[in-house]
Motif scaffolding. Structure first.
Motif, PDB file in Angstrom:
ATOM      1  N   GLU A  98       0.697  -1.040  -0.147  1.00 50.71           N
ATOM      2  CA  GLU A  98      -0.022   0.045   0.086  1.00 50.71           C
ATOM      3  C   GLU A  98       0.906   1.429  -0.033  1.00 50.71           C
ATOM      4  O   GLU A  98       0.377   2.168  -0.484  1.00 50.71           O
ATOM      5  CB  GLU A  98      -0.811   0.036   1.189  1.00 50.71           C
ATOM      6  CG  GLU A  98      -2.013  -1.140   1.035  1.00 50.71           C
ATOM      7  CD  GLU A  98      -3.024  -0.885   2.420  1.00 50.71           C
ATOM      8  OE1 GLU A  98      -3.234   0.261   2.535  1.00 50.71           O
ATOM      9  OE2 GLU A  98      -3.279  -2.122   3.163  1.00 50.71           O
ATOM     10  N   ARG A  99       1.938   1.282   0.791  1.00 47.84           N
ATOM     11  CA  ARG A  99       2.765   2.510   0.728  1.00 47.84           C
ATOM     12  C   ARG A  99       3.896   2.296  -0.276  1.00 47.84           C
ATOM     13  O   ARG A  99       4.871   3.178  -0.181  1.00 47.84           O
ATOM     14  CB  ARG A  99       3.425   2.441   2.177  1.00 47.84           C
ATOM     15  CG  ARG A  99       2.311   2.949   3.323  1.00 47.84           C
ATOM     16  CD  ARG A  99       2.821   3.360   4.813  1.00 47.84           C
ATOM     17  NE  ARG A  99       1.946   3.351   5.603  1.00 47.84           N
ATOM     18  CZ  ARG A  99       1.137   2.529   6.269  1.00 47.84           C
ATOM     19  NH1 ARG A  99       1.137   1.052   5.812  1.00 47.84           N
ATOM     20  NH2 ARG A  99       0.196   2.570   6.991  1.00 47.84           N
ATOM     21  N   GLY A 100       4.031   1.545  -1.329  1.00 43.73           N
ATOM     22  CA  GLY A 100       4.748   1.391  -2.179  1.00 43.73           C
ATOM     23  C   GLY A 100       6.276   0.643  -1.955  1.00 43.73           C
ATOM     24  O   GLY A 100       7.267   0.679  -2.785  1.00 43.73           O
ATOM     25  N   ARG A 101       6.082  -0.011  -0.666  1.00 47.28           N
ATOM     26  CA  ARG A 101       7.129  -0.856  -0.195  1.00 47.28           C
ATOM     27  C   ARG A 101       6.911  -2.165   0.131  1.00 47.28           C
ATOM     28  O   ARG A 101       5.880  -2.271   0.574  1.00 47.28           O
ATOM     29  CB  ARG A 101       7.908  -0.120   0.944  1.00 47.28           C
ATOM     30  CG  ARG A 101       8.291   1.354   0.795  1.00 47.28           C
ATOM     31  CD  ARG A 101       9.310   1.559  -0.237  1.00 47.28           C
ATOM     32  NE  ARG A 101      10.562   0.880  -0.244  1.00 47.28           N
ATOM     33  CZ  ARG A 101      11.374   0.658  -1.171  1.00 47.28           C
ATOM     34  NH1 ARG A 101      11.224   1.530  -2.402  1.00 47.28           N
ATOM     35  NH2 ARG A 101      12.481  -0.148  -1.132  1.00 47.28           N
ATOM     36  N   ILE A 102       7.608  -3.019  -0.720  1.00 52.36           N
ATOM     37  CA  ILE A 102       7.405  -4.555  -0.244  1.00 52.36           C
ATOM     38  C   ILE A 102       8.380  -4.921   0.860  1.00 52.36           C
ATOM     39  O   ILE A 102       9.589  -4.769   0.627  1.00 52.36           O
ATOM     40  CB  ILE A 102       7.663  -5.279  -1.494  1.00 52.36           C
ATOM     41  CG1 ILE A 102       6.767  -4.984  -2.798  1.00 52.36           C
ATOM     42  CG2 ILE A 102       7.707  -6.929  -1.281  1.00 52.36           C
ATOM     43  CD1 ILE A 102       7.263  -5.693  -4.083  1.00 52.36           C
ATOM     44  N   THR A 103       7.808  -5.569   1.850  1.00 57.25           N
ATOM     45  CA  THR A 103       8.675  -5.514   3.053  1.00 57.25           C
ATOM     46  C   THR A 103       8.711  -7.240   3.402  1.00 57.25           C
ATOM     47  O   THR A 103       8.428  -7.846   2.516  1.00 57.25           O
ATOM     48  CB  THR A 103       7.657  -5.111   4.389  1.00 57.25           C
ATOM     49  OG1 THR A 103       6.524  -5.991   4.440  1.00 57.25           O
ATOM     50  CG2 THR A 103       7.363  -3.711   4.250  1.00 57.25           C
ATOM     51  N   LEU A 104       9.871  -7.318   4.254  1.00 59.78           N
ATOM     52  CA  LEU A 104      10.040  -8.737   4.395  1.00 59.78           C
ATOM     53  C   LEU A 104       8.895  -9.648   4.900  1.00 59.78           C
ATOM     54  O   LEU A 104       8.588 -10.749   4.299  1.00 59.78           O
ATOM     55  CB  LEU A 104      11.119  -8.927   5.611  1.00 59.78           C
ATOM     56  CG  LEU A 104      11.845 -10.155   5.818  1.00 59.78           C
ATOM     57  CD1 LEU A 104      12.310 -10.813   4.638  1.00 59.78           C
ATOM     58  CD2 LEU A 104      12.928 -10.329   6.903  1.00 59.78           C
ATOM     59  N   PRO A 105       8.143  -9.284   5.832  1.00 61.75           N
ATOM     60  CA  PRO A 105       6.972 -10.046   6.113  1.00 61.75           C
ATOM     61  C   PRO A 105       6.111 -10.405   5.034  1.00 61.75           C
ATOM     62  O   PRO A 105       5.510 -11.413   4.802  1.00 61.75           O
ATOM     63  CB  PRO A 105       6.162  -9.294   7.209  1.00 61.75           C
ATOM     64  CG  PRO A 105       6.985  -8.402   7.855  1.00 61.75           C
ATOM     65  CD  PRO A 105       8.217  -8.216   6.743  1.00 61.75           C
ATOM     66  N   MET A 106       5.772  -9.452   3.995  1.00 62.80           N
ATOM     67  CA  MET A 106       5.171  -9.700   2.813  1.00 62.80           C
ATOM     68  C   MET A 106       5.875 -10.737   1.806  1.00 62.80           C
ATOM     69  O   MET A 106       5.102 -11.457   1.269  1.00 62.80           O
ATOM     70  CB  MET A 106       5.010  -8.196   1.977  1.00 62.80           C
ATOM     71  CG  MET A 106       4.035  -7.210   2.696  1.00 62.80           C
ATOM     72  SD  MET A 106       4.011  -5.530   1.844  1.00 62.80           S
ATOM     73  CE  MET A 106       3.528  -6.021   0.145  1.00 62.80           C
ATOM     74  N   VAL A 107       6.963 -10.653   1.709  1.00 64.04           N
ATOM     75  CA  VAL A 107       7.789 -11.714   0.835  1.00 64.04           C
ATOM     76  C   VAL A 107       7.748 -12.606   1.508  1.00 64.04           C
ATOM     77  O   VAL A 107       7.401 -13.962   0.805  1.00 64.04           O
ATOM     78  CB  VAL A 107       9.340 -11.348   0.992  1.00 64.04           C
ATOM     79  CG1 VAL A 107      10.311 -12.235   0.433  1.00 64.04           C
ATOM     80  CG2 VAL A 107       9.535 -10.193  -0.030  1.00 64.04           C
ATOM     81  N   GLN A 108       7.810 -13.305   2.954  1.00 65.63           N
ATOM     82  CA  GLN A 108       7.799 -14.309   3.651  1.00 65.63           C
ATOM     83  C   GLN A 108       6.268 -14.910   3.390  1.00 65.63           C
ATOM     84  O   GLN A 108       6.070 -16.100   3.260  1.00 65.63           O
ATOM     85  CB  GLN A 108       7.875 -14.215   5.175  1.00 65.63           C
ATOM     86  CG  GLN A 108       9.444 -13.893   5.310  1.00 65.63           C
ATOM     87  CD  GLN A 108       9.499 -13.258   6.662  1.00 65.63           C
ATOM     88  OE1 GLN A 108       8.695 -12.734   7.392  1.00 65.63           O
ATOM     89  NE2 GLN A 108      10.761 -13.619   7.371  1.00 65.63           N
TER      90      GLN A 108
END
Length: 521
Positions: free
Chosen positions: A416-426
């Protein structure tokens, strides 16, 4: 080395009607380029002019030997005649490259003669360089200009760089802008570039589902347009959808009267362009035969028509198996396989080119940004984790680029904020593993697990046979109906046709009965 020049007598220019400049004469008077022998080609009608030119050359350049070569041309603008006679001249000449250096004088003769000289020189039928002369430009060029043209383009660095740059642009187009490091993909792009430049034969793209065959076919059509090999559009069809009685009409078209309205057909729509047949091995045999005839002859009969239709198109086909393997498996007619085998090119699966994974991921992120109309990117730790998973030898990517595209787009959409985070990748990695586990599970094993405590206790042959029986039971209203379906062939030779009893005995071998099967399934 002696310089030998071969050229036509200029029937107008060598008379001195252009500012007194006579190309065959002035050619032999250039400083820095001595002509040891001039082979002056003329026809019988201009023999006296040839003699006059030879005499004038002798006065200007006494060291030049002039040989008059008579070649009579009924029509100096007839390409076939001119090329044939110059070819015979070259064949019989007896070139001695150890002692003599040969040149062709392009300035004189008709445009047809100049084209023929170029073709014979470029093909090395005449081992020579080309000479182009011109009239004087100033007092310093009293004898005119002289340029020597070497057909070895590698000597012209600027031209070579332009050719290489164009080749890189075309390879980038075929690869979709992805900077691949895969030797297989680089070789494929280079080979396709050459094929498109020099061949109109069908191209077959072979590879697993999701390797990008259809996308590459569209890029091939674009490059064919750039190269002016085609003018028409790309007509694409999934052959798995061409089924039933209407399939032949969809391919060949249909005359009005056989249907409510006339149909042009796919072959006619592709006239002048490219016909893409995706999954071509799923075409019915009669459609395969019709396709072979249309490709080889450019003519075919629409359904219900007595008049032939003409259509010229370039064919690109895609298939999961090599055409020869498709013939062995009974999916393709031998004549179609022969047609498609000339340029059968293999697209490697994604798991075989993990070196391109980062480039593909970043390219797909860029596509997602465009689709979502917002800037999107990975956090550093998230990108590292995703690439470790993506390039792991245990990650097989069964759907190839299709799986990767869906995965990256999911993460970009959820960021949503334009950043793919580590929890999202997991979470995405867990999702992929679950999807692949379900899709790759053994359906027979899943079915047997519902009714047997330990399916692995039975031989693989028995498990496969029992799974087929259980499916028939699940789809039948009664044990008798299931028996009739399962024993339809063998029951004809039985004196007692009690199919239900045969089925009960078969199920009992595995500790099963009809009630248990119906309840558990």
């Amino acid at each position: 080395m002696r310089n030998v020049v071969i050229g036509f007598l200029g029937t107008q220019l060598d008379r001195g009607k252009r500012r007194g400049w006579r190309p065959s004469v002035q050619l032999c008077a250039h400083d820095g380029f001595g002509v040891d022998r001039l082979e002056l080609i003329h026809d019988g009608r201009h023999y006296h002019l040839a003699c006059q030119v030879a005499a004038d050359i002798a006065r200007l350049s006494s060291e030049t030997e002039v040989r008059l070569v008579q070649i009579d041309l009924a029509d100096p603008w007839d390409f076939q005649e001119v090329y044939g006679k110059l070819y015979d001249f070259a064949k019989d000449y007896g070139f001695d490259e150890d002692r003599e250096r040969y040149h062709i004088h392009l300035t004189t003769g008709t445009h047809v003669a100049q084209i023929c000289w170029f073709l014979l020189t470029e093909s090395r039928h005449i081992p020579a360089r080309l000479i182009q002369t011109g009239p004087p430009r100033d007092d310093k060029t009293a004898n005119g200009t002289l340029d020597i043209i070497d057909l070895d383009l590698a000597r012209y660095n600027a031209l070579q760089r332009r050719f290489e740059a164009a080749a890189r642009e075309h390879s980038a187009l075929l690869l979709g802008g992805v900077e691949t490091k895969s030797p297989e993909m680089l070789a494929l792009a280079a080979e396709l570039d050459l094929i498109i430049s020099h061949s109109d034969a069908p191209i077959t793209l072979v590879g697993e589902a999701g390797t990008g065959k259809s996308v590459l076919a569209a890029r091939l059509h674009e490059l064919k347009l750039i190269r002016r090999r085609v003018k028409g559009r790309l007509v694409s069809v999934n052959c798995a959808t061409l089924r039933g009685d209407a399939a032949l009409a969809a391919l060949l078209g249909q005359r009005r009267g056989m249907a409510r309205q006339e149909r042009a057909g796919l072959l006619r729509e592709a006239d002048g362009g490219v016909l893409l047949l995706d999954r071509v091995d799923e075409l019915a045999p009669d459609l395969q035969a019709a396709l072979v005839q249309a490709v080889e002859t450019g003519r075919y009969f629409p359904v219900g028509s007595d008049a032939e239709v003409t259509s010229r198109f370039h064919l690109i086909a895609t298939t999961a198996d090599d055409p020869a393997a498709a013939v062995a498996g009974g999916a393709m007619r031998p004549e179609l396989a022969a047609l498609l085998s000339q340029w059968a090119l293999y697209l490697p699966p994604l798991r075989a080119r993990k070196c391109d994974m980062q480039a593909h991921v970043l390219d797909l992120i860029g596509q997602s940004e465009h689709n979502l109309d917002r800037k999107t990117g990975f956090n550093t730790d998230a990108q590292d984790a995703y690439l470790r998973f993506a390039t792991n030898p245990a990650t097989l990517w069964p759907g190839n680029l299709r799986d990767l595209r869906a995965s990256v787009h999911r993460m970009a959409t959820l960021a949503e904020r334009g950043r793919i985070t580590l929890p999202m990748v997991q979470a995405e990695i867990a999702r992929l593993r679950t999807q692949w586990a379900v899709s790759q599970s053994d359906p027979d094993a899943a079915l047997l697990a519902k009714v047997l405590p330990d399916p692995d206790a039975f031989d693989e042959f028995d498990r496969a046979q029992l799974a087929a029986v259980l499916r028939a039971c699940r789809e039948s209203a009664s044990i008798s109906a299931a028996g009739r379906r399962l024993f339809a062939a063998s029951r004809q030779s039985k004196t007692s046709q009690n199919d239900a009893d045969r089925l009960r005995k078969y199920l009992a071998r595995f500790g099963l009965d009809w009630a248990k099967v119906q309840m558990d399934l």
